[in-house]
Every structure is written in C-alpha cells, then in structure tokens.
Write a protein that holds these residues in place. Structure first.
Motif, PDB file in Angstrom:
ATOM      1  N   LEU A 165       0.956  -1.299   0.142  1.00 39.59           N
ATOM      2  CA  LEU A 165      -0.077  -0.144   0.022  1.00 39.59           C
ATOM      3  C   LEU A 165       0.904   1.401  -0.002  1.00 39.59           C
ATOM      4  CD1 LEU A 165      -2.598  -1.189   2.486  1.00 39.59           C
ATOM      5  CD2 LEU A 165      -3.139  -0.913   0.017  1.00 39.59           C
ATOM      6  N   GLY A 166       2.224   0.902  -0.083  1.00 37.54           N
ATOM      7  CA  GLY A 166       3.142   2.211  -0.227  1.00 37.54           C
ATOM      8  C   GLY A 166       3.472   2.741   1.260  1.00 37.54           C
ATOM      9  N   TYR A 167       3.403   1.872   2.093  1.00 39.54           N
ATOM     10  CA  TYR A 167       3.562   2.333   3.615  1.00 39.54           C
ATOM     11  C   TYR A 167       4.834   1.735   4.254  1.00 39.54           C
ATOM     12  CZ  TYR A 167      -0.394   5.163   3.519  1.00 39.54           C
ATOM     13  OH  TYR A 167      -1.416   6.088   3.168  1.00 39.54           O
ATOM     14  N   GLU A 168       5.342   2.040   5.006  1.00 38.35           N
ATOM     15  CA  GLU A 168       6.270   1.653   5.857  1.00 38.35           C
ATOM     16  C   GLU A 168       5.974   1.681   7.477  1.00 38.35           C
ATOM     17  OE1 GLU A 168      10.805   2.477   7.632  1.00 38.35           O
ATOM     18  OE2 GLU A 168      10.278   3.457   5.876  1.00 38.35           O
ATOM     19  N   VAL A 169       5.834   0.445   8.162  1.00 38.95           N
ATOM     20  CA  VAL A 169       5.451   0.255   9.514  1.00 38.95           C
ATOM     21  C   VAL A 169       6.443   0.928  10.546  1.00 38.95           C
ATOM     22  CG1 VAL A 169       4.644  -1.194  11.431  1.00 38.95           C
ATOM     23  CG2 VAL A 169       3.991  -1.733   8.920  1.00 38.95           C
ATOM     24  N   VAL A 170       6.121   1.906  11.330  1.00 38.02           N
ATOM     25  CA  VAL A 170       6.931   2.629  12.293  1.00 38.02           C
ATOM     26  C   VAL A 170       6.544   2.099  13.471  1.00 38.02           C
ATOM     27  CG1 VAL A 170       7.512   4.504  10.671  1.00 38.02           C
ATOM     28  CG2 VAL A 170       5.493   4.717  12.052  1.00 38.02           C
ATOM     29  N   HIS A 171       5.086   1.731  13.715  1.00 35.56           N
ATOM     30  CA  HIS A 171       4.660   1.182  15.038  1.00 35.56           C
ATOM     31  C   HIS A 171       3.574   0.548  14.856  1.00 35.56           C
ATOM     32  CE1 HIS A 171       4.057   1.272  19.260  1.00 35.56           C
ATOM     33  NE2 HIS A 171       2.661   1.436  19.037  1.00 35.56           N
ATOM     34  N   HIS A 172       3.137  -0.522  15.542  1.00 34.90           N
ATOM     35  CA  HIS A 172       1.860  -1.131  15.878  1.00 34.90           C
ATOM     36  C   HIS A 172       1.702  -1.778  17.026  1.00 34.90           C
ATOM     37  CE1 HIS A 172       4.051  -5.050  14.986  1.00 34.90           C
ATOM     38  NE2 HIS A 172       2.783  -5.479  15.400  1.00 34.90           N
ATOM     39  N   ARG A 173       0.225  -1.986  17.194  1.00 31.20           N
ATOM     40  CA  ARG A 173      -0.099  -2.826  18.273  1.00 31.20           C
ATOM     41  C   ARG A 173      -1.278  -3.816  18.072  1.00 31.20           C
ATOM     42  NH1 ARG A 173      -1.619   0.894  23.477  1.00 31.20           N
ATOM     43  NH2 ARG A 173       0.882   1.054  23.203  1.00 31.20           N
ATOM     44  N   LEU A 174      -0.958  -5.082  18.394  1.00 32.59           N
ATOM     45  CA  LEU A 174      -2.188  -5.956  17.959  1.00 32.59           C
ATOM     46  C   LEU A 174      -2.799  -6.597  19.159  1.00 32.59           C
ATOM     47  CD1 LEU A 174      -3.542  -7.716  15.714  1.00 32.59           C
ATOM     48  CD2 LEU A 174      -1.801  -9.463  16.041  1.00 32.59           C
ATOM     49  N   GLU A 175      -3.856  -6.452  19.212  1.00 38.87           N
ATOM     50  CA  GLU A 175      -4.575  -7.079  20.412  1.00 38.87           C
ATOM     51  C   GLU A 175      -5.742  -7.781  19.946  1.00 38.87           C
ATOM     52  OE1 GLU A 175      -6.108  -3.532  22.400  1.00 38.87           O
ATOM     53  OE2 GLU A 175      -4.327  -2.807  23.077  1.00 38.87           O
ATOM     54  N   LEU A 176      -5.907  -9.213  20.467  1.00 40.82           N
ATOM     55  CA  LEU A 176      -6.979 -10.095  19.705  1.00 40.82           C
ATOM     56  C   LEU A 176      -7.732 -10.375  21.157  1.00 40.82           C
ATOM     57  CD1 LEU A 176      -4.544 -12.593  17.975  1.00 40.82           C
ATOM     58  CD2 LEU A 176      -6.094 -10.674  17.060  1.00 40.82           C
ATOM     59  N   TYR A 177      -9.144 -10.096  20.873  1.00 38.41           N
ATOM     60  CA  TYR A 177     -10.302 -10.258  21.939  1.00 38.41           C
ATOM     61  C   TYR A 177     -10.626 -11.782  21.650  1.00 38.41           C
ATOM     62  CZ  TYR A 177      -9.098  -5.509  23.301  1.00 38.41           C
ATOM     63  OH  TYR A 177      -8.292  -4.429  23.614  1.00 38.41           O
ATOM     64  N   CYS A 178     -10.471 -12.523  22.411  1.00 34.82           N
ATOM     65  CA  CYS A 178     -10.758 -14.187  22.334  1.00 34.82           C
ATOM     66  C   CYS A 178     -11.504 -14.802  23.503  1.00 34.82           C
ATOM     67  CB  CYS A 178      -9.449 -14.834  22.034  1.00 34.82           C
ATOM     68  SG  CYS A 178      -8.415 -14.213  20.782  1.00 34.82           S
ATOM     69  N   ARG A 179     -11.966 -15.959  23.110  1.00 34.47           N
ATOM     70  CA  ARG A 179     -12.782 -16.893  23.989  1.00 34.47           C
ATOM     71  C   ARG A 179     -12.029 -18.248  23.924  1.00 34.47           C
ATOM     72  NH1 ARG A 179     -17.844 -15.148  23.617  1.00 34.47           N
ATOM     73  NH2 ARG A 179     -17.648 -14.089  25.714  1.00 34.47           N
ATOM     74  N   LYS A 180     -11.726 -19.150  24.980  1.00 34.24           N
ATOM     75  CA  LYS A 180     -11.210 -20.126  24.798  1.00 34.24           C
ATOM     76  C   LYS A 180     -12.344 -21.136  24.286  1.00 34.24           C
ATOM     77  CE  LYS A 180      -7.480 -20.492  27.662  1.00 34.24           C
ATOM     78  NZ  LYS A 180      -6.315 -21.269  28.067  1.00 34.24           N
ATOM     79  N   LYS A 181     -12.035 -21.918  23.242  1.00 35.64           N
ATOM     80  CA  LYS A 181     -12.888 -22.906  22.696  1.00 35.64           C
ATOM     81  C   LYS A 181     -13.288 -23.927  23.642  1.00 35.64           C
ATOM     82  CE  LYS A 181     -11.919 -22.359  17.917  1.00 35.64           C
ATOM     83  NZ  LYS A 181     -11.365 -23.349  16.723  1.00 35.64           N
ATOM     84  N   THR A 182     -14.489 -24.439  23.641  1.00 38.10           N
ATOM     85  CA  THR A 182     -14.805 -25.540  24.494  1.00 38.10           C
ATOM     86  C   THR A 182     -14.591 -26.874  23.666  1.00 38.10           C
ATOM     87  OG1 THR A 182     -17.071 -25.136  23.991  1.00 38.10           O
ATOM     88  CG2 THR A 182     -16.197 -24.110  26.227  1.00 38.10           C
ATOM     89  N   LYS A 183     -14.207 -27.881  24.541  1.00 41.39           N
ATOM     90  CA  LYS A 183     -14.443 -28.878  23.706  1.00 41.39           C
ATOM     91  C   LYS A 183     -15.567 -29.431  23.441  1.00 41.39           C
ATOM     92  CE  LYS A 183      -9.757 -30.442  25.620  1.00 41.39           C
ATOM     93  NZ  LYS A 183      -9.103 -31.478  26.179  1.00 41.39           N
ATOM     94  N   LYS A 184     -16.019 -30.114  22.184  1.00 38.41           N
ATOM     95  CA  LYS A 184     -17.205 -30.742  22.032  1.00 38.41           C
ATOM     96  C   LYS A 184     -17.143 -32.140  22.449  1.00 38.41           C
ATOM     97  CE  LYS A 184     -18.115 -27.898  18.147  1.00 38.41           C
ATOM     98  NZ  LYS A 184     -18.573 -27.605  16.656  1.00 38.41           N
ATOM     99  N   LEU A 185     -18.298 -32.654  23.061  1.00 36.86           N
ATOM    100  CA  LEU A 185     -18.448 -33.942  23.355  1.00 36.86           C
ATOM    101  C   LEU A 185     -18.704 -34.935  22.370  1.00 36.86           C
ATOM    102  CD1 LEU A 185     -19.920 -33.643  26.847  1.00 36.86           C
ATOM    103  CD2 LEU A 185     -17.446 -34.035  26.297  1.00 36.86           C
TER     104      LEU A 185
END
Length: 144
Positions: A124-144
């Motif tokens: 896209l014509g850019y250079e990354v100078v700083h970034h922050r990644l946050e993933l908001y997740c929920r643990k998967k539950t095992k299916k029986l």
C-alpha cells in the motif's frame, strides 16, 4: 533476577532524568513493576508495592507511572473493557490476546504476523513505524 535489576535501574534512571526523587515508596513500586510478569493496573501495583513498603500511596503510584510512561520505560495499555494496565518496555516486541471471559492477558509473538503486516504496508506504499495488535478471544470449549 538480573533482568529485574536491569529493568529497575532503567526505571530509576528515567525518574532521575525527569527530576523525580527516588524514595523508598518509588523503589518498592519499581521492584514490583520489574518483577511483574502480567499486566497489572495501578491499583494492583499499589497493593503489591504496599507489601514491600506499607507507606506507598496510590497517588505516588499514579504519578510515578505517568513519569515512567512519559520517559518511555513503561507502556500503558488501554485494553477494551478495562482500565489502563502497565508493563515495562524492556521486553521485545509482542502482541496480546485478551481472554474476554477471564480478563487474562497473554503475550505472543508471531513472525508470520509481523511479516504479513510489513508486506501489506509495503504493498500500500507504507512503512510500518509502530503497531499494536490486540486479539479479544474466548477459549474454545471441547465438543463431546
């Protein structure tokens, strides 16, 4: 242990540079910050520091964190759904997963993600100078 000493020395130098006195209360806070392997908020840091130095006030914690953040030796994270949390900047770059059910913060590093971000920015014509990644997740539950 040696890493904690290095972190503490770096934070102490930052306070001195900012003209802030390094008191017993602040030394206790710095020790707690250096030892933290989680992402505590100011109140958690206050409670931990009081174990080492009972006279530590919450106001001192907030003022000290503000100075340390300004000096670039502490990161303030404002994760969704909660107050500010803190960590020292001594660690290598990493991203975060936040468990939406428990509030647990998990650090991770992925060369694949880093490479993909660089590639997308470059395309896209850019250079990354700083970034922050946050993933908001929920643990998967095992299916029986």
């Amino acid at each position: 242990m040696g890493e904690d000493i290095e972190k503490t020395e770096k934070m102490t130098a930052a306070l001195k540079k900012a003209g802030i006195r390094v008191t017993r209360q602040r030394i206790a806070l710095l020790a707690v910050l250096a030892d933290a392997d989680d992402h505590p908020d100011a109140e958690e840091l206050h409670q931990r520091a009081k174990v080492l130095e009972p006279s530590v006030s919450l106001a001192t914690v907030y003022r000290t964190l503000s100075v340390l953040e300004h000096e670039g030796v502490v990161h303030r994270h404002a994760f969704e759904g909660g107050g500010a949390r803190f960590e020292t900047t001594h660690e290598a770059h990493h991203d975060h997963i936040l468990d939406v059910d428990t509030g647990e913060v998990v650090e991770f590093q992925s060369d694949k993600i880093e490479q993909l971000q660089e590639e997308i920015a470059r395309e896209l014509g850019y250079e990354v100078v700083h970034h922050r990644l946050e993933l908001y997740c929920r643990k998967k539950t095992k299916k029986l």
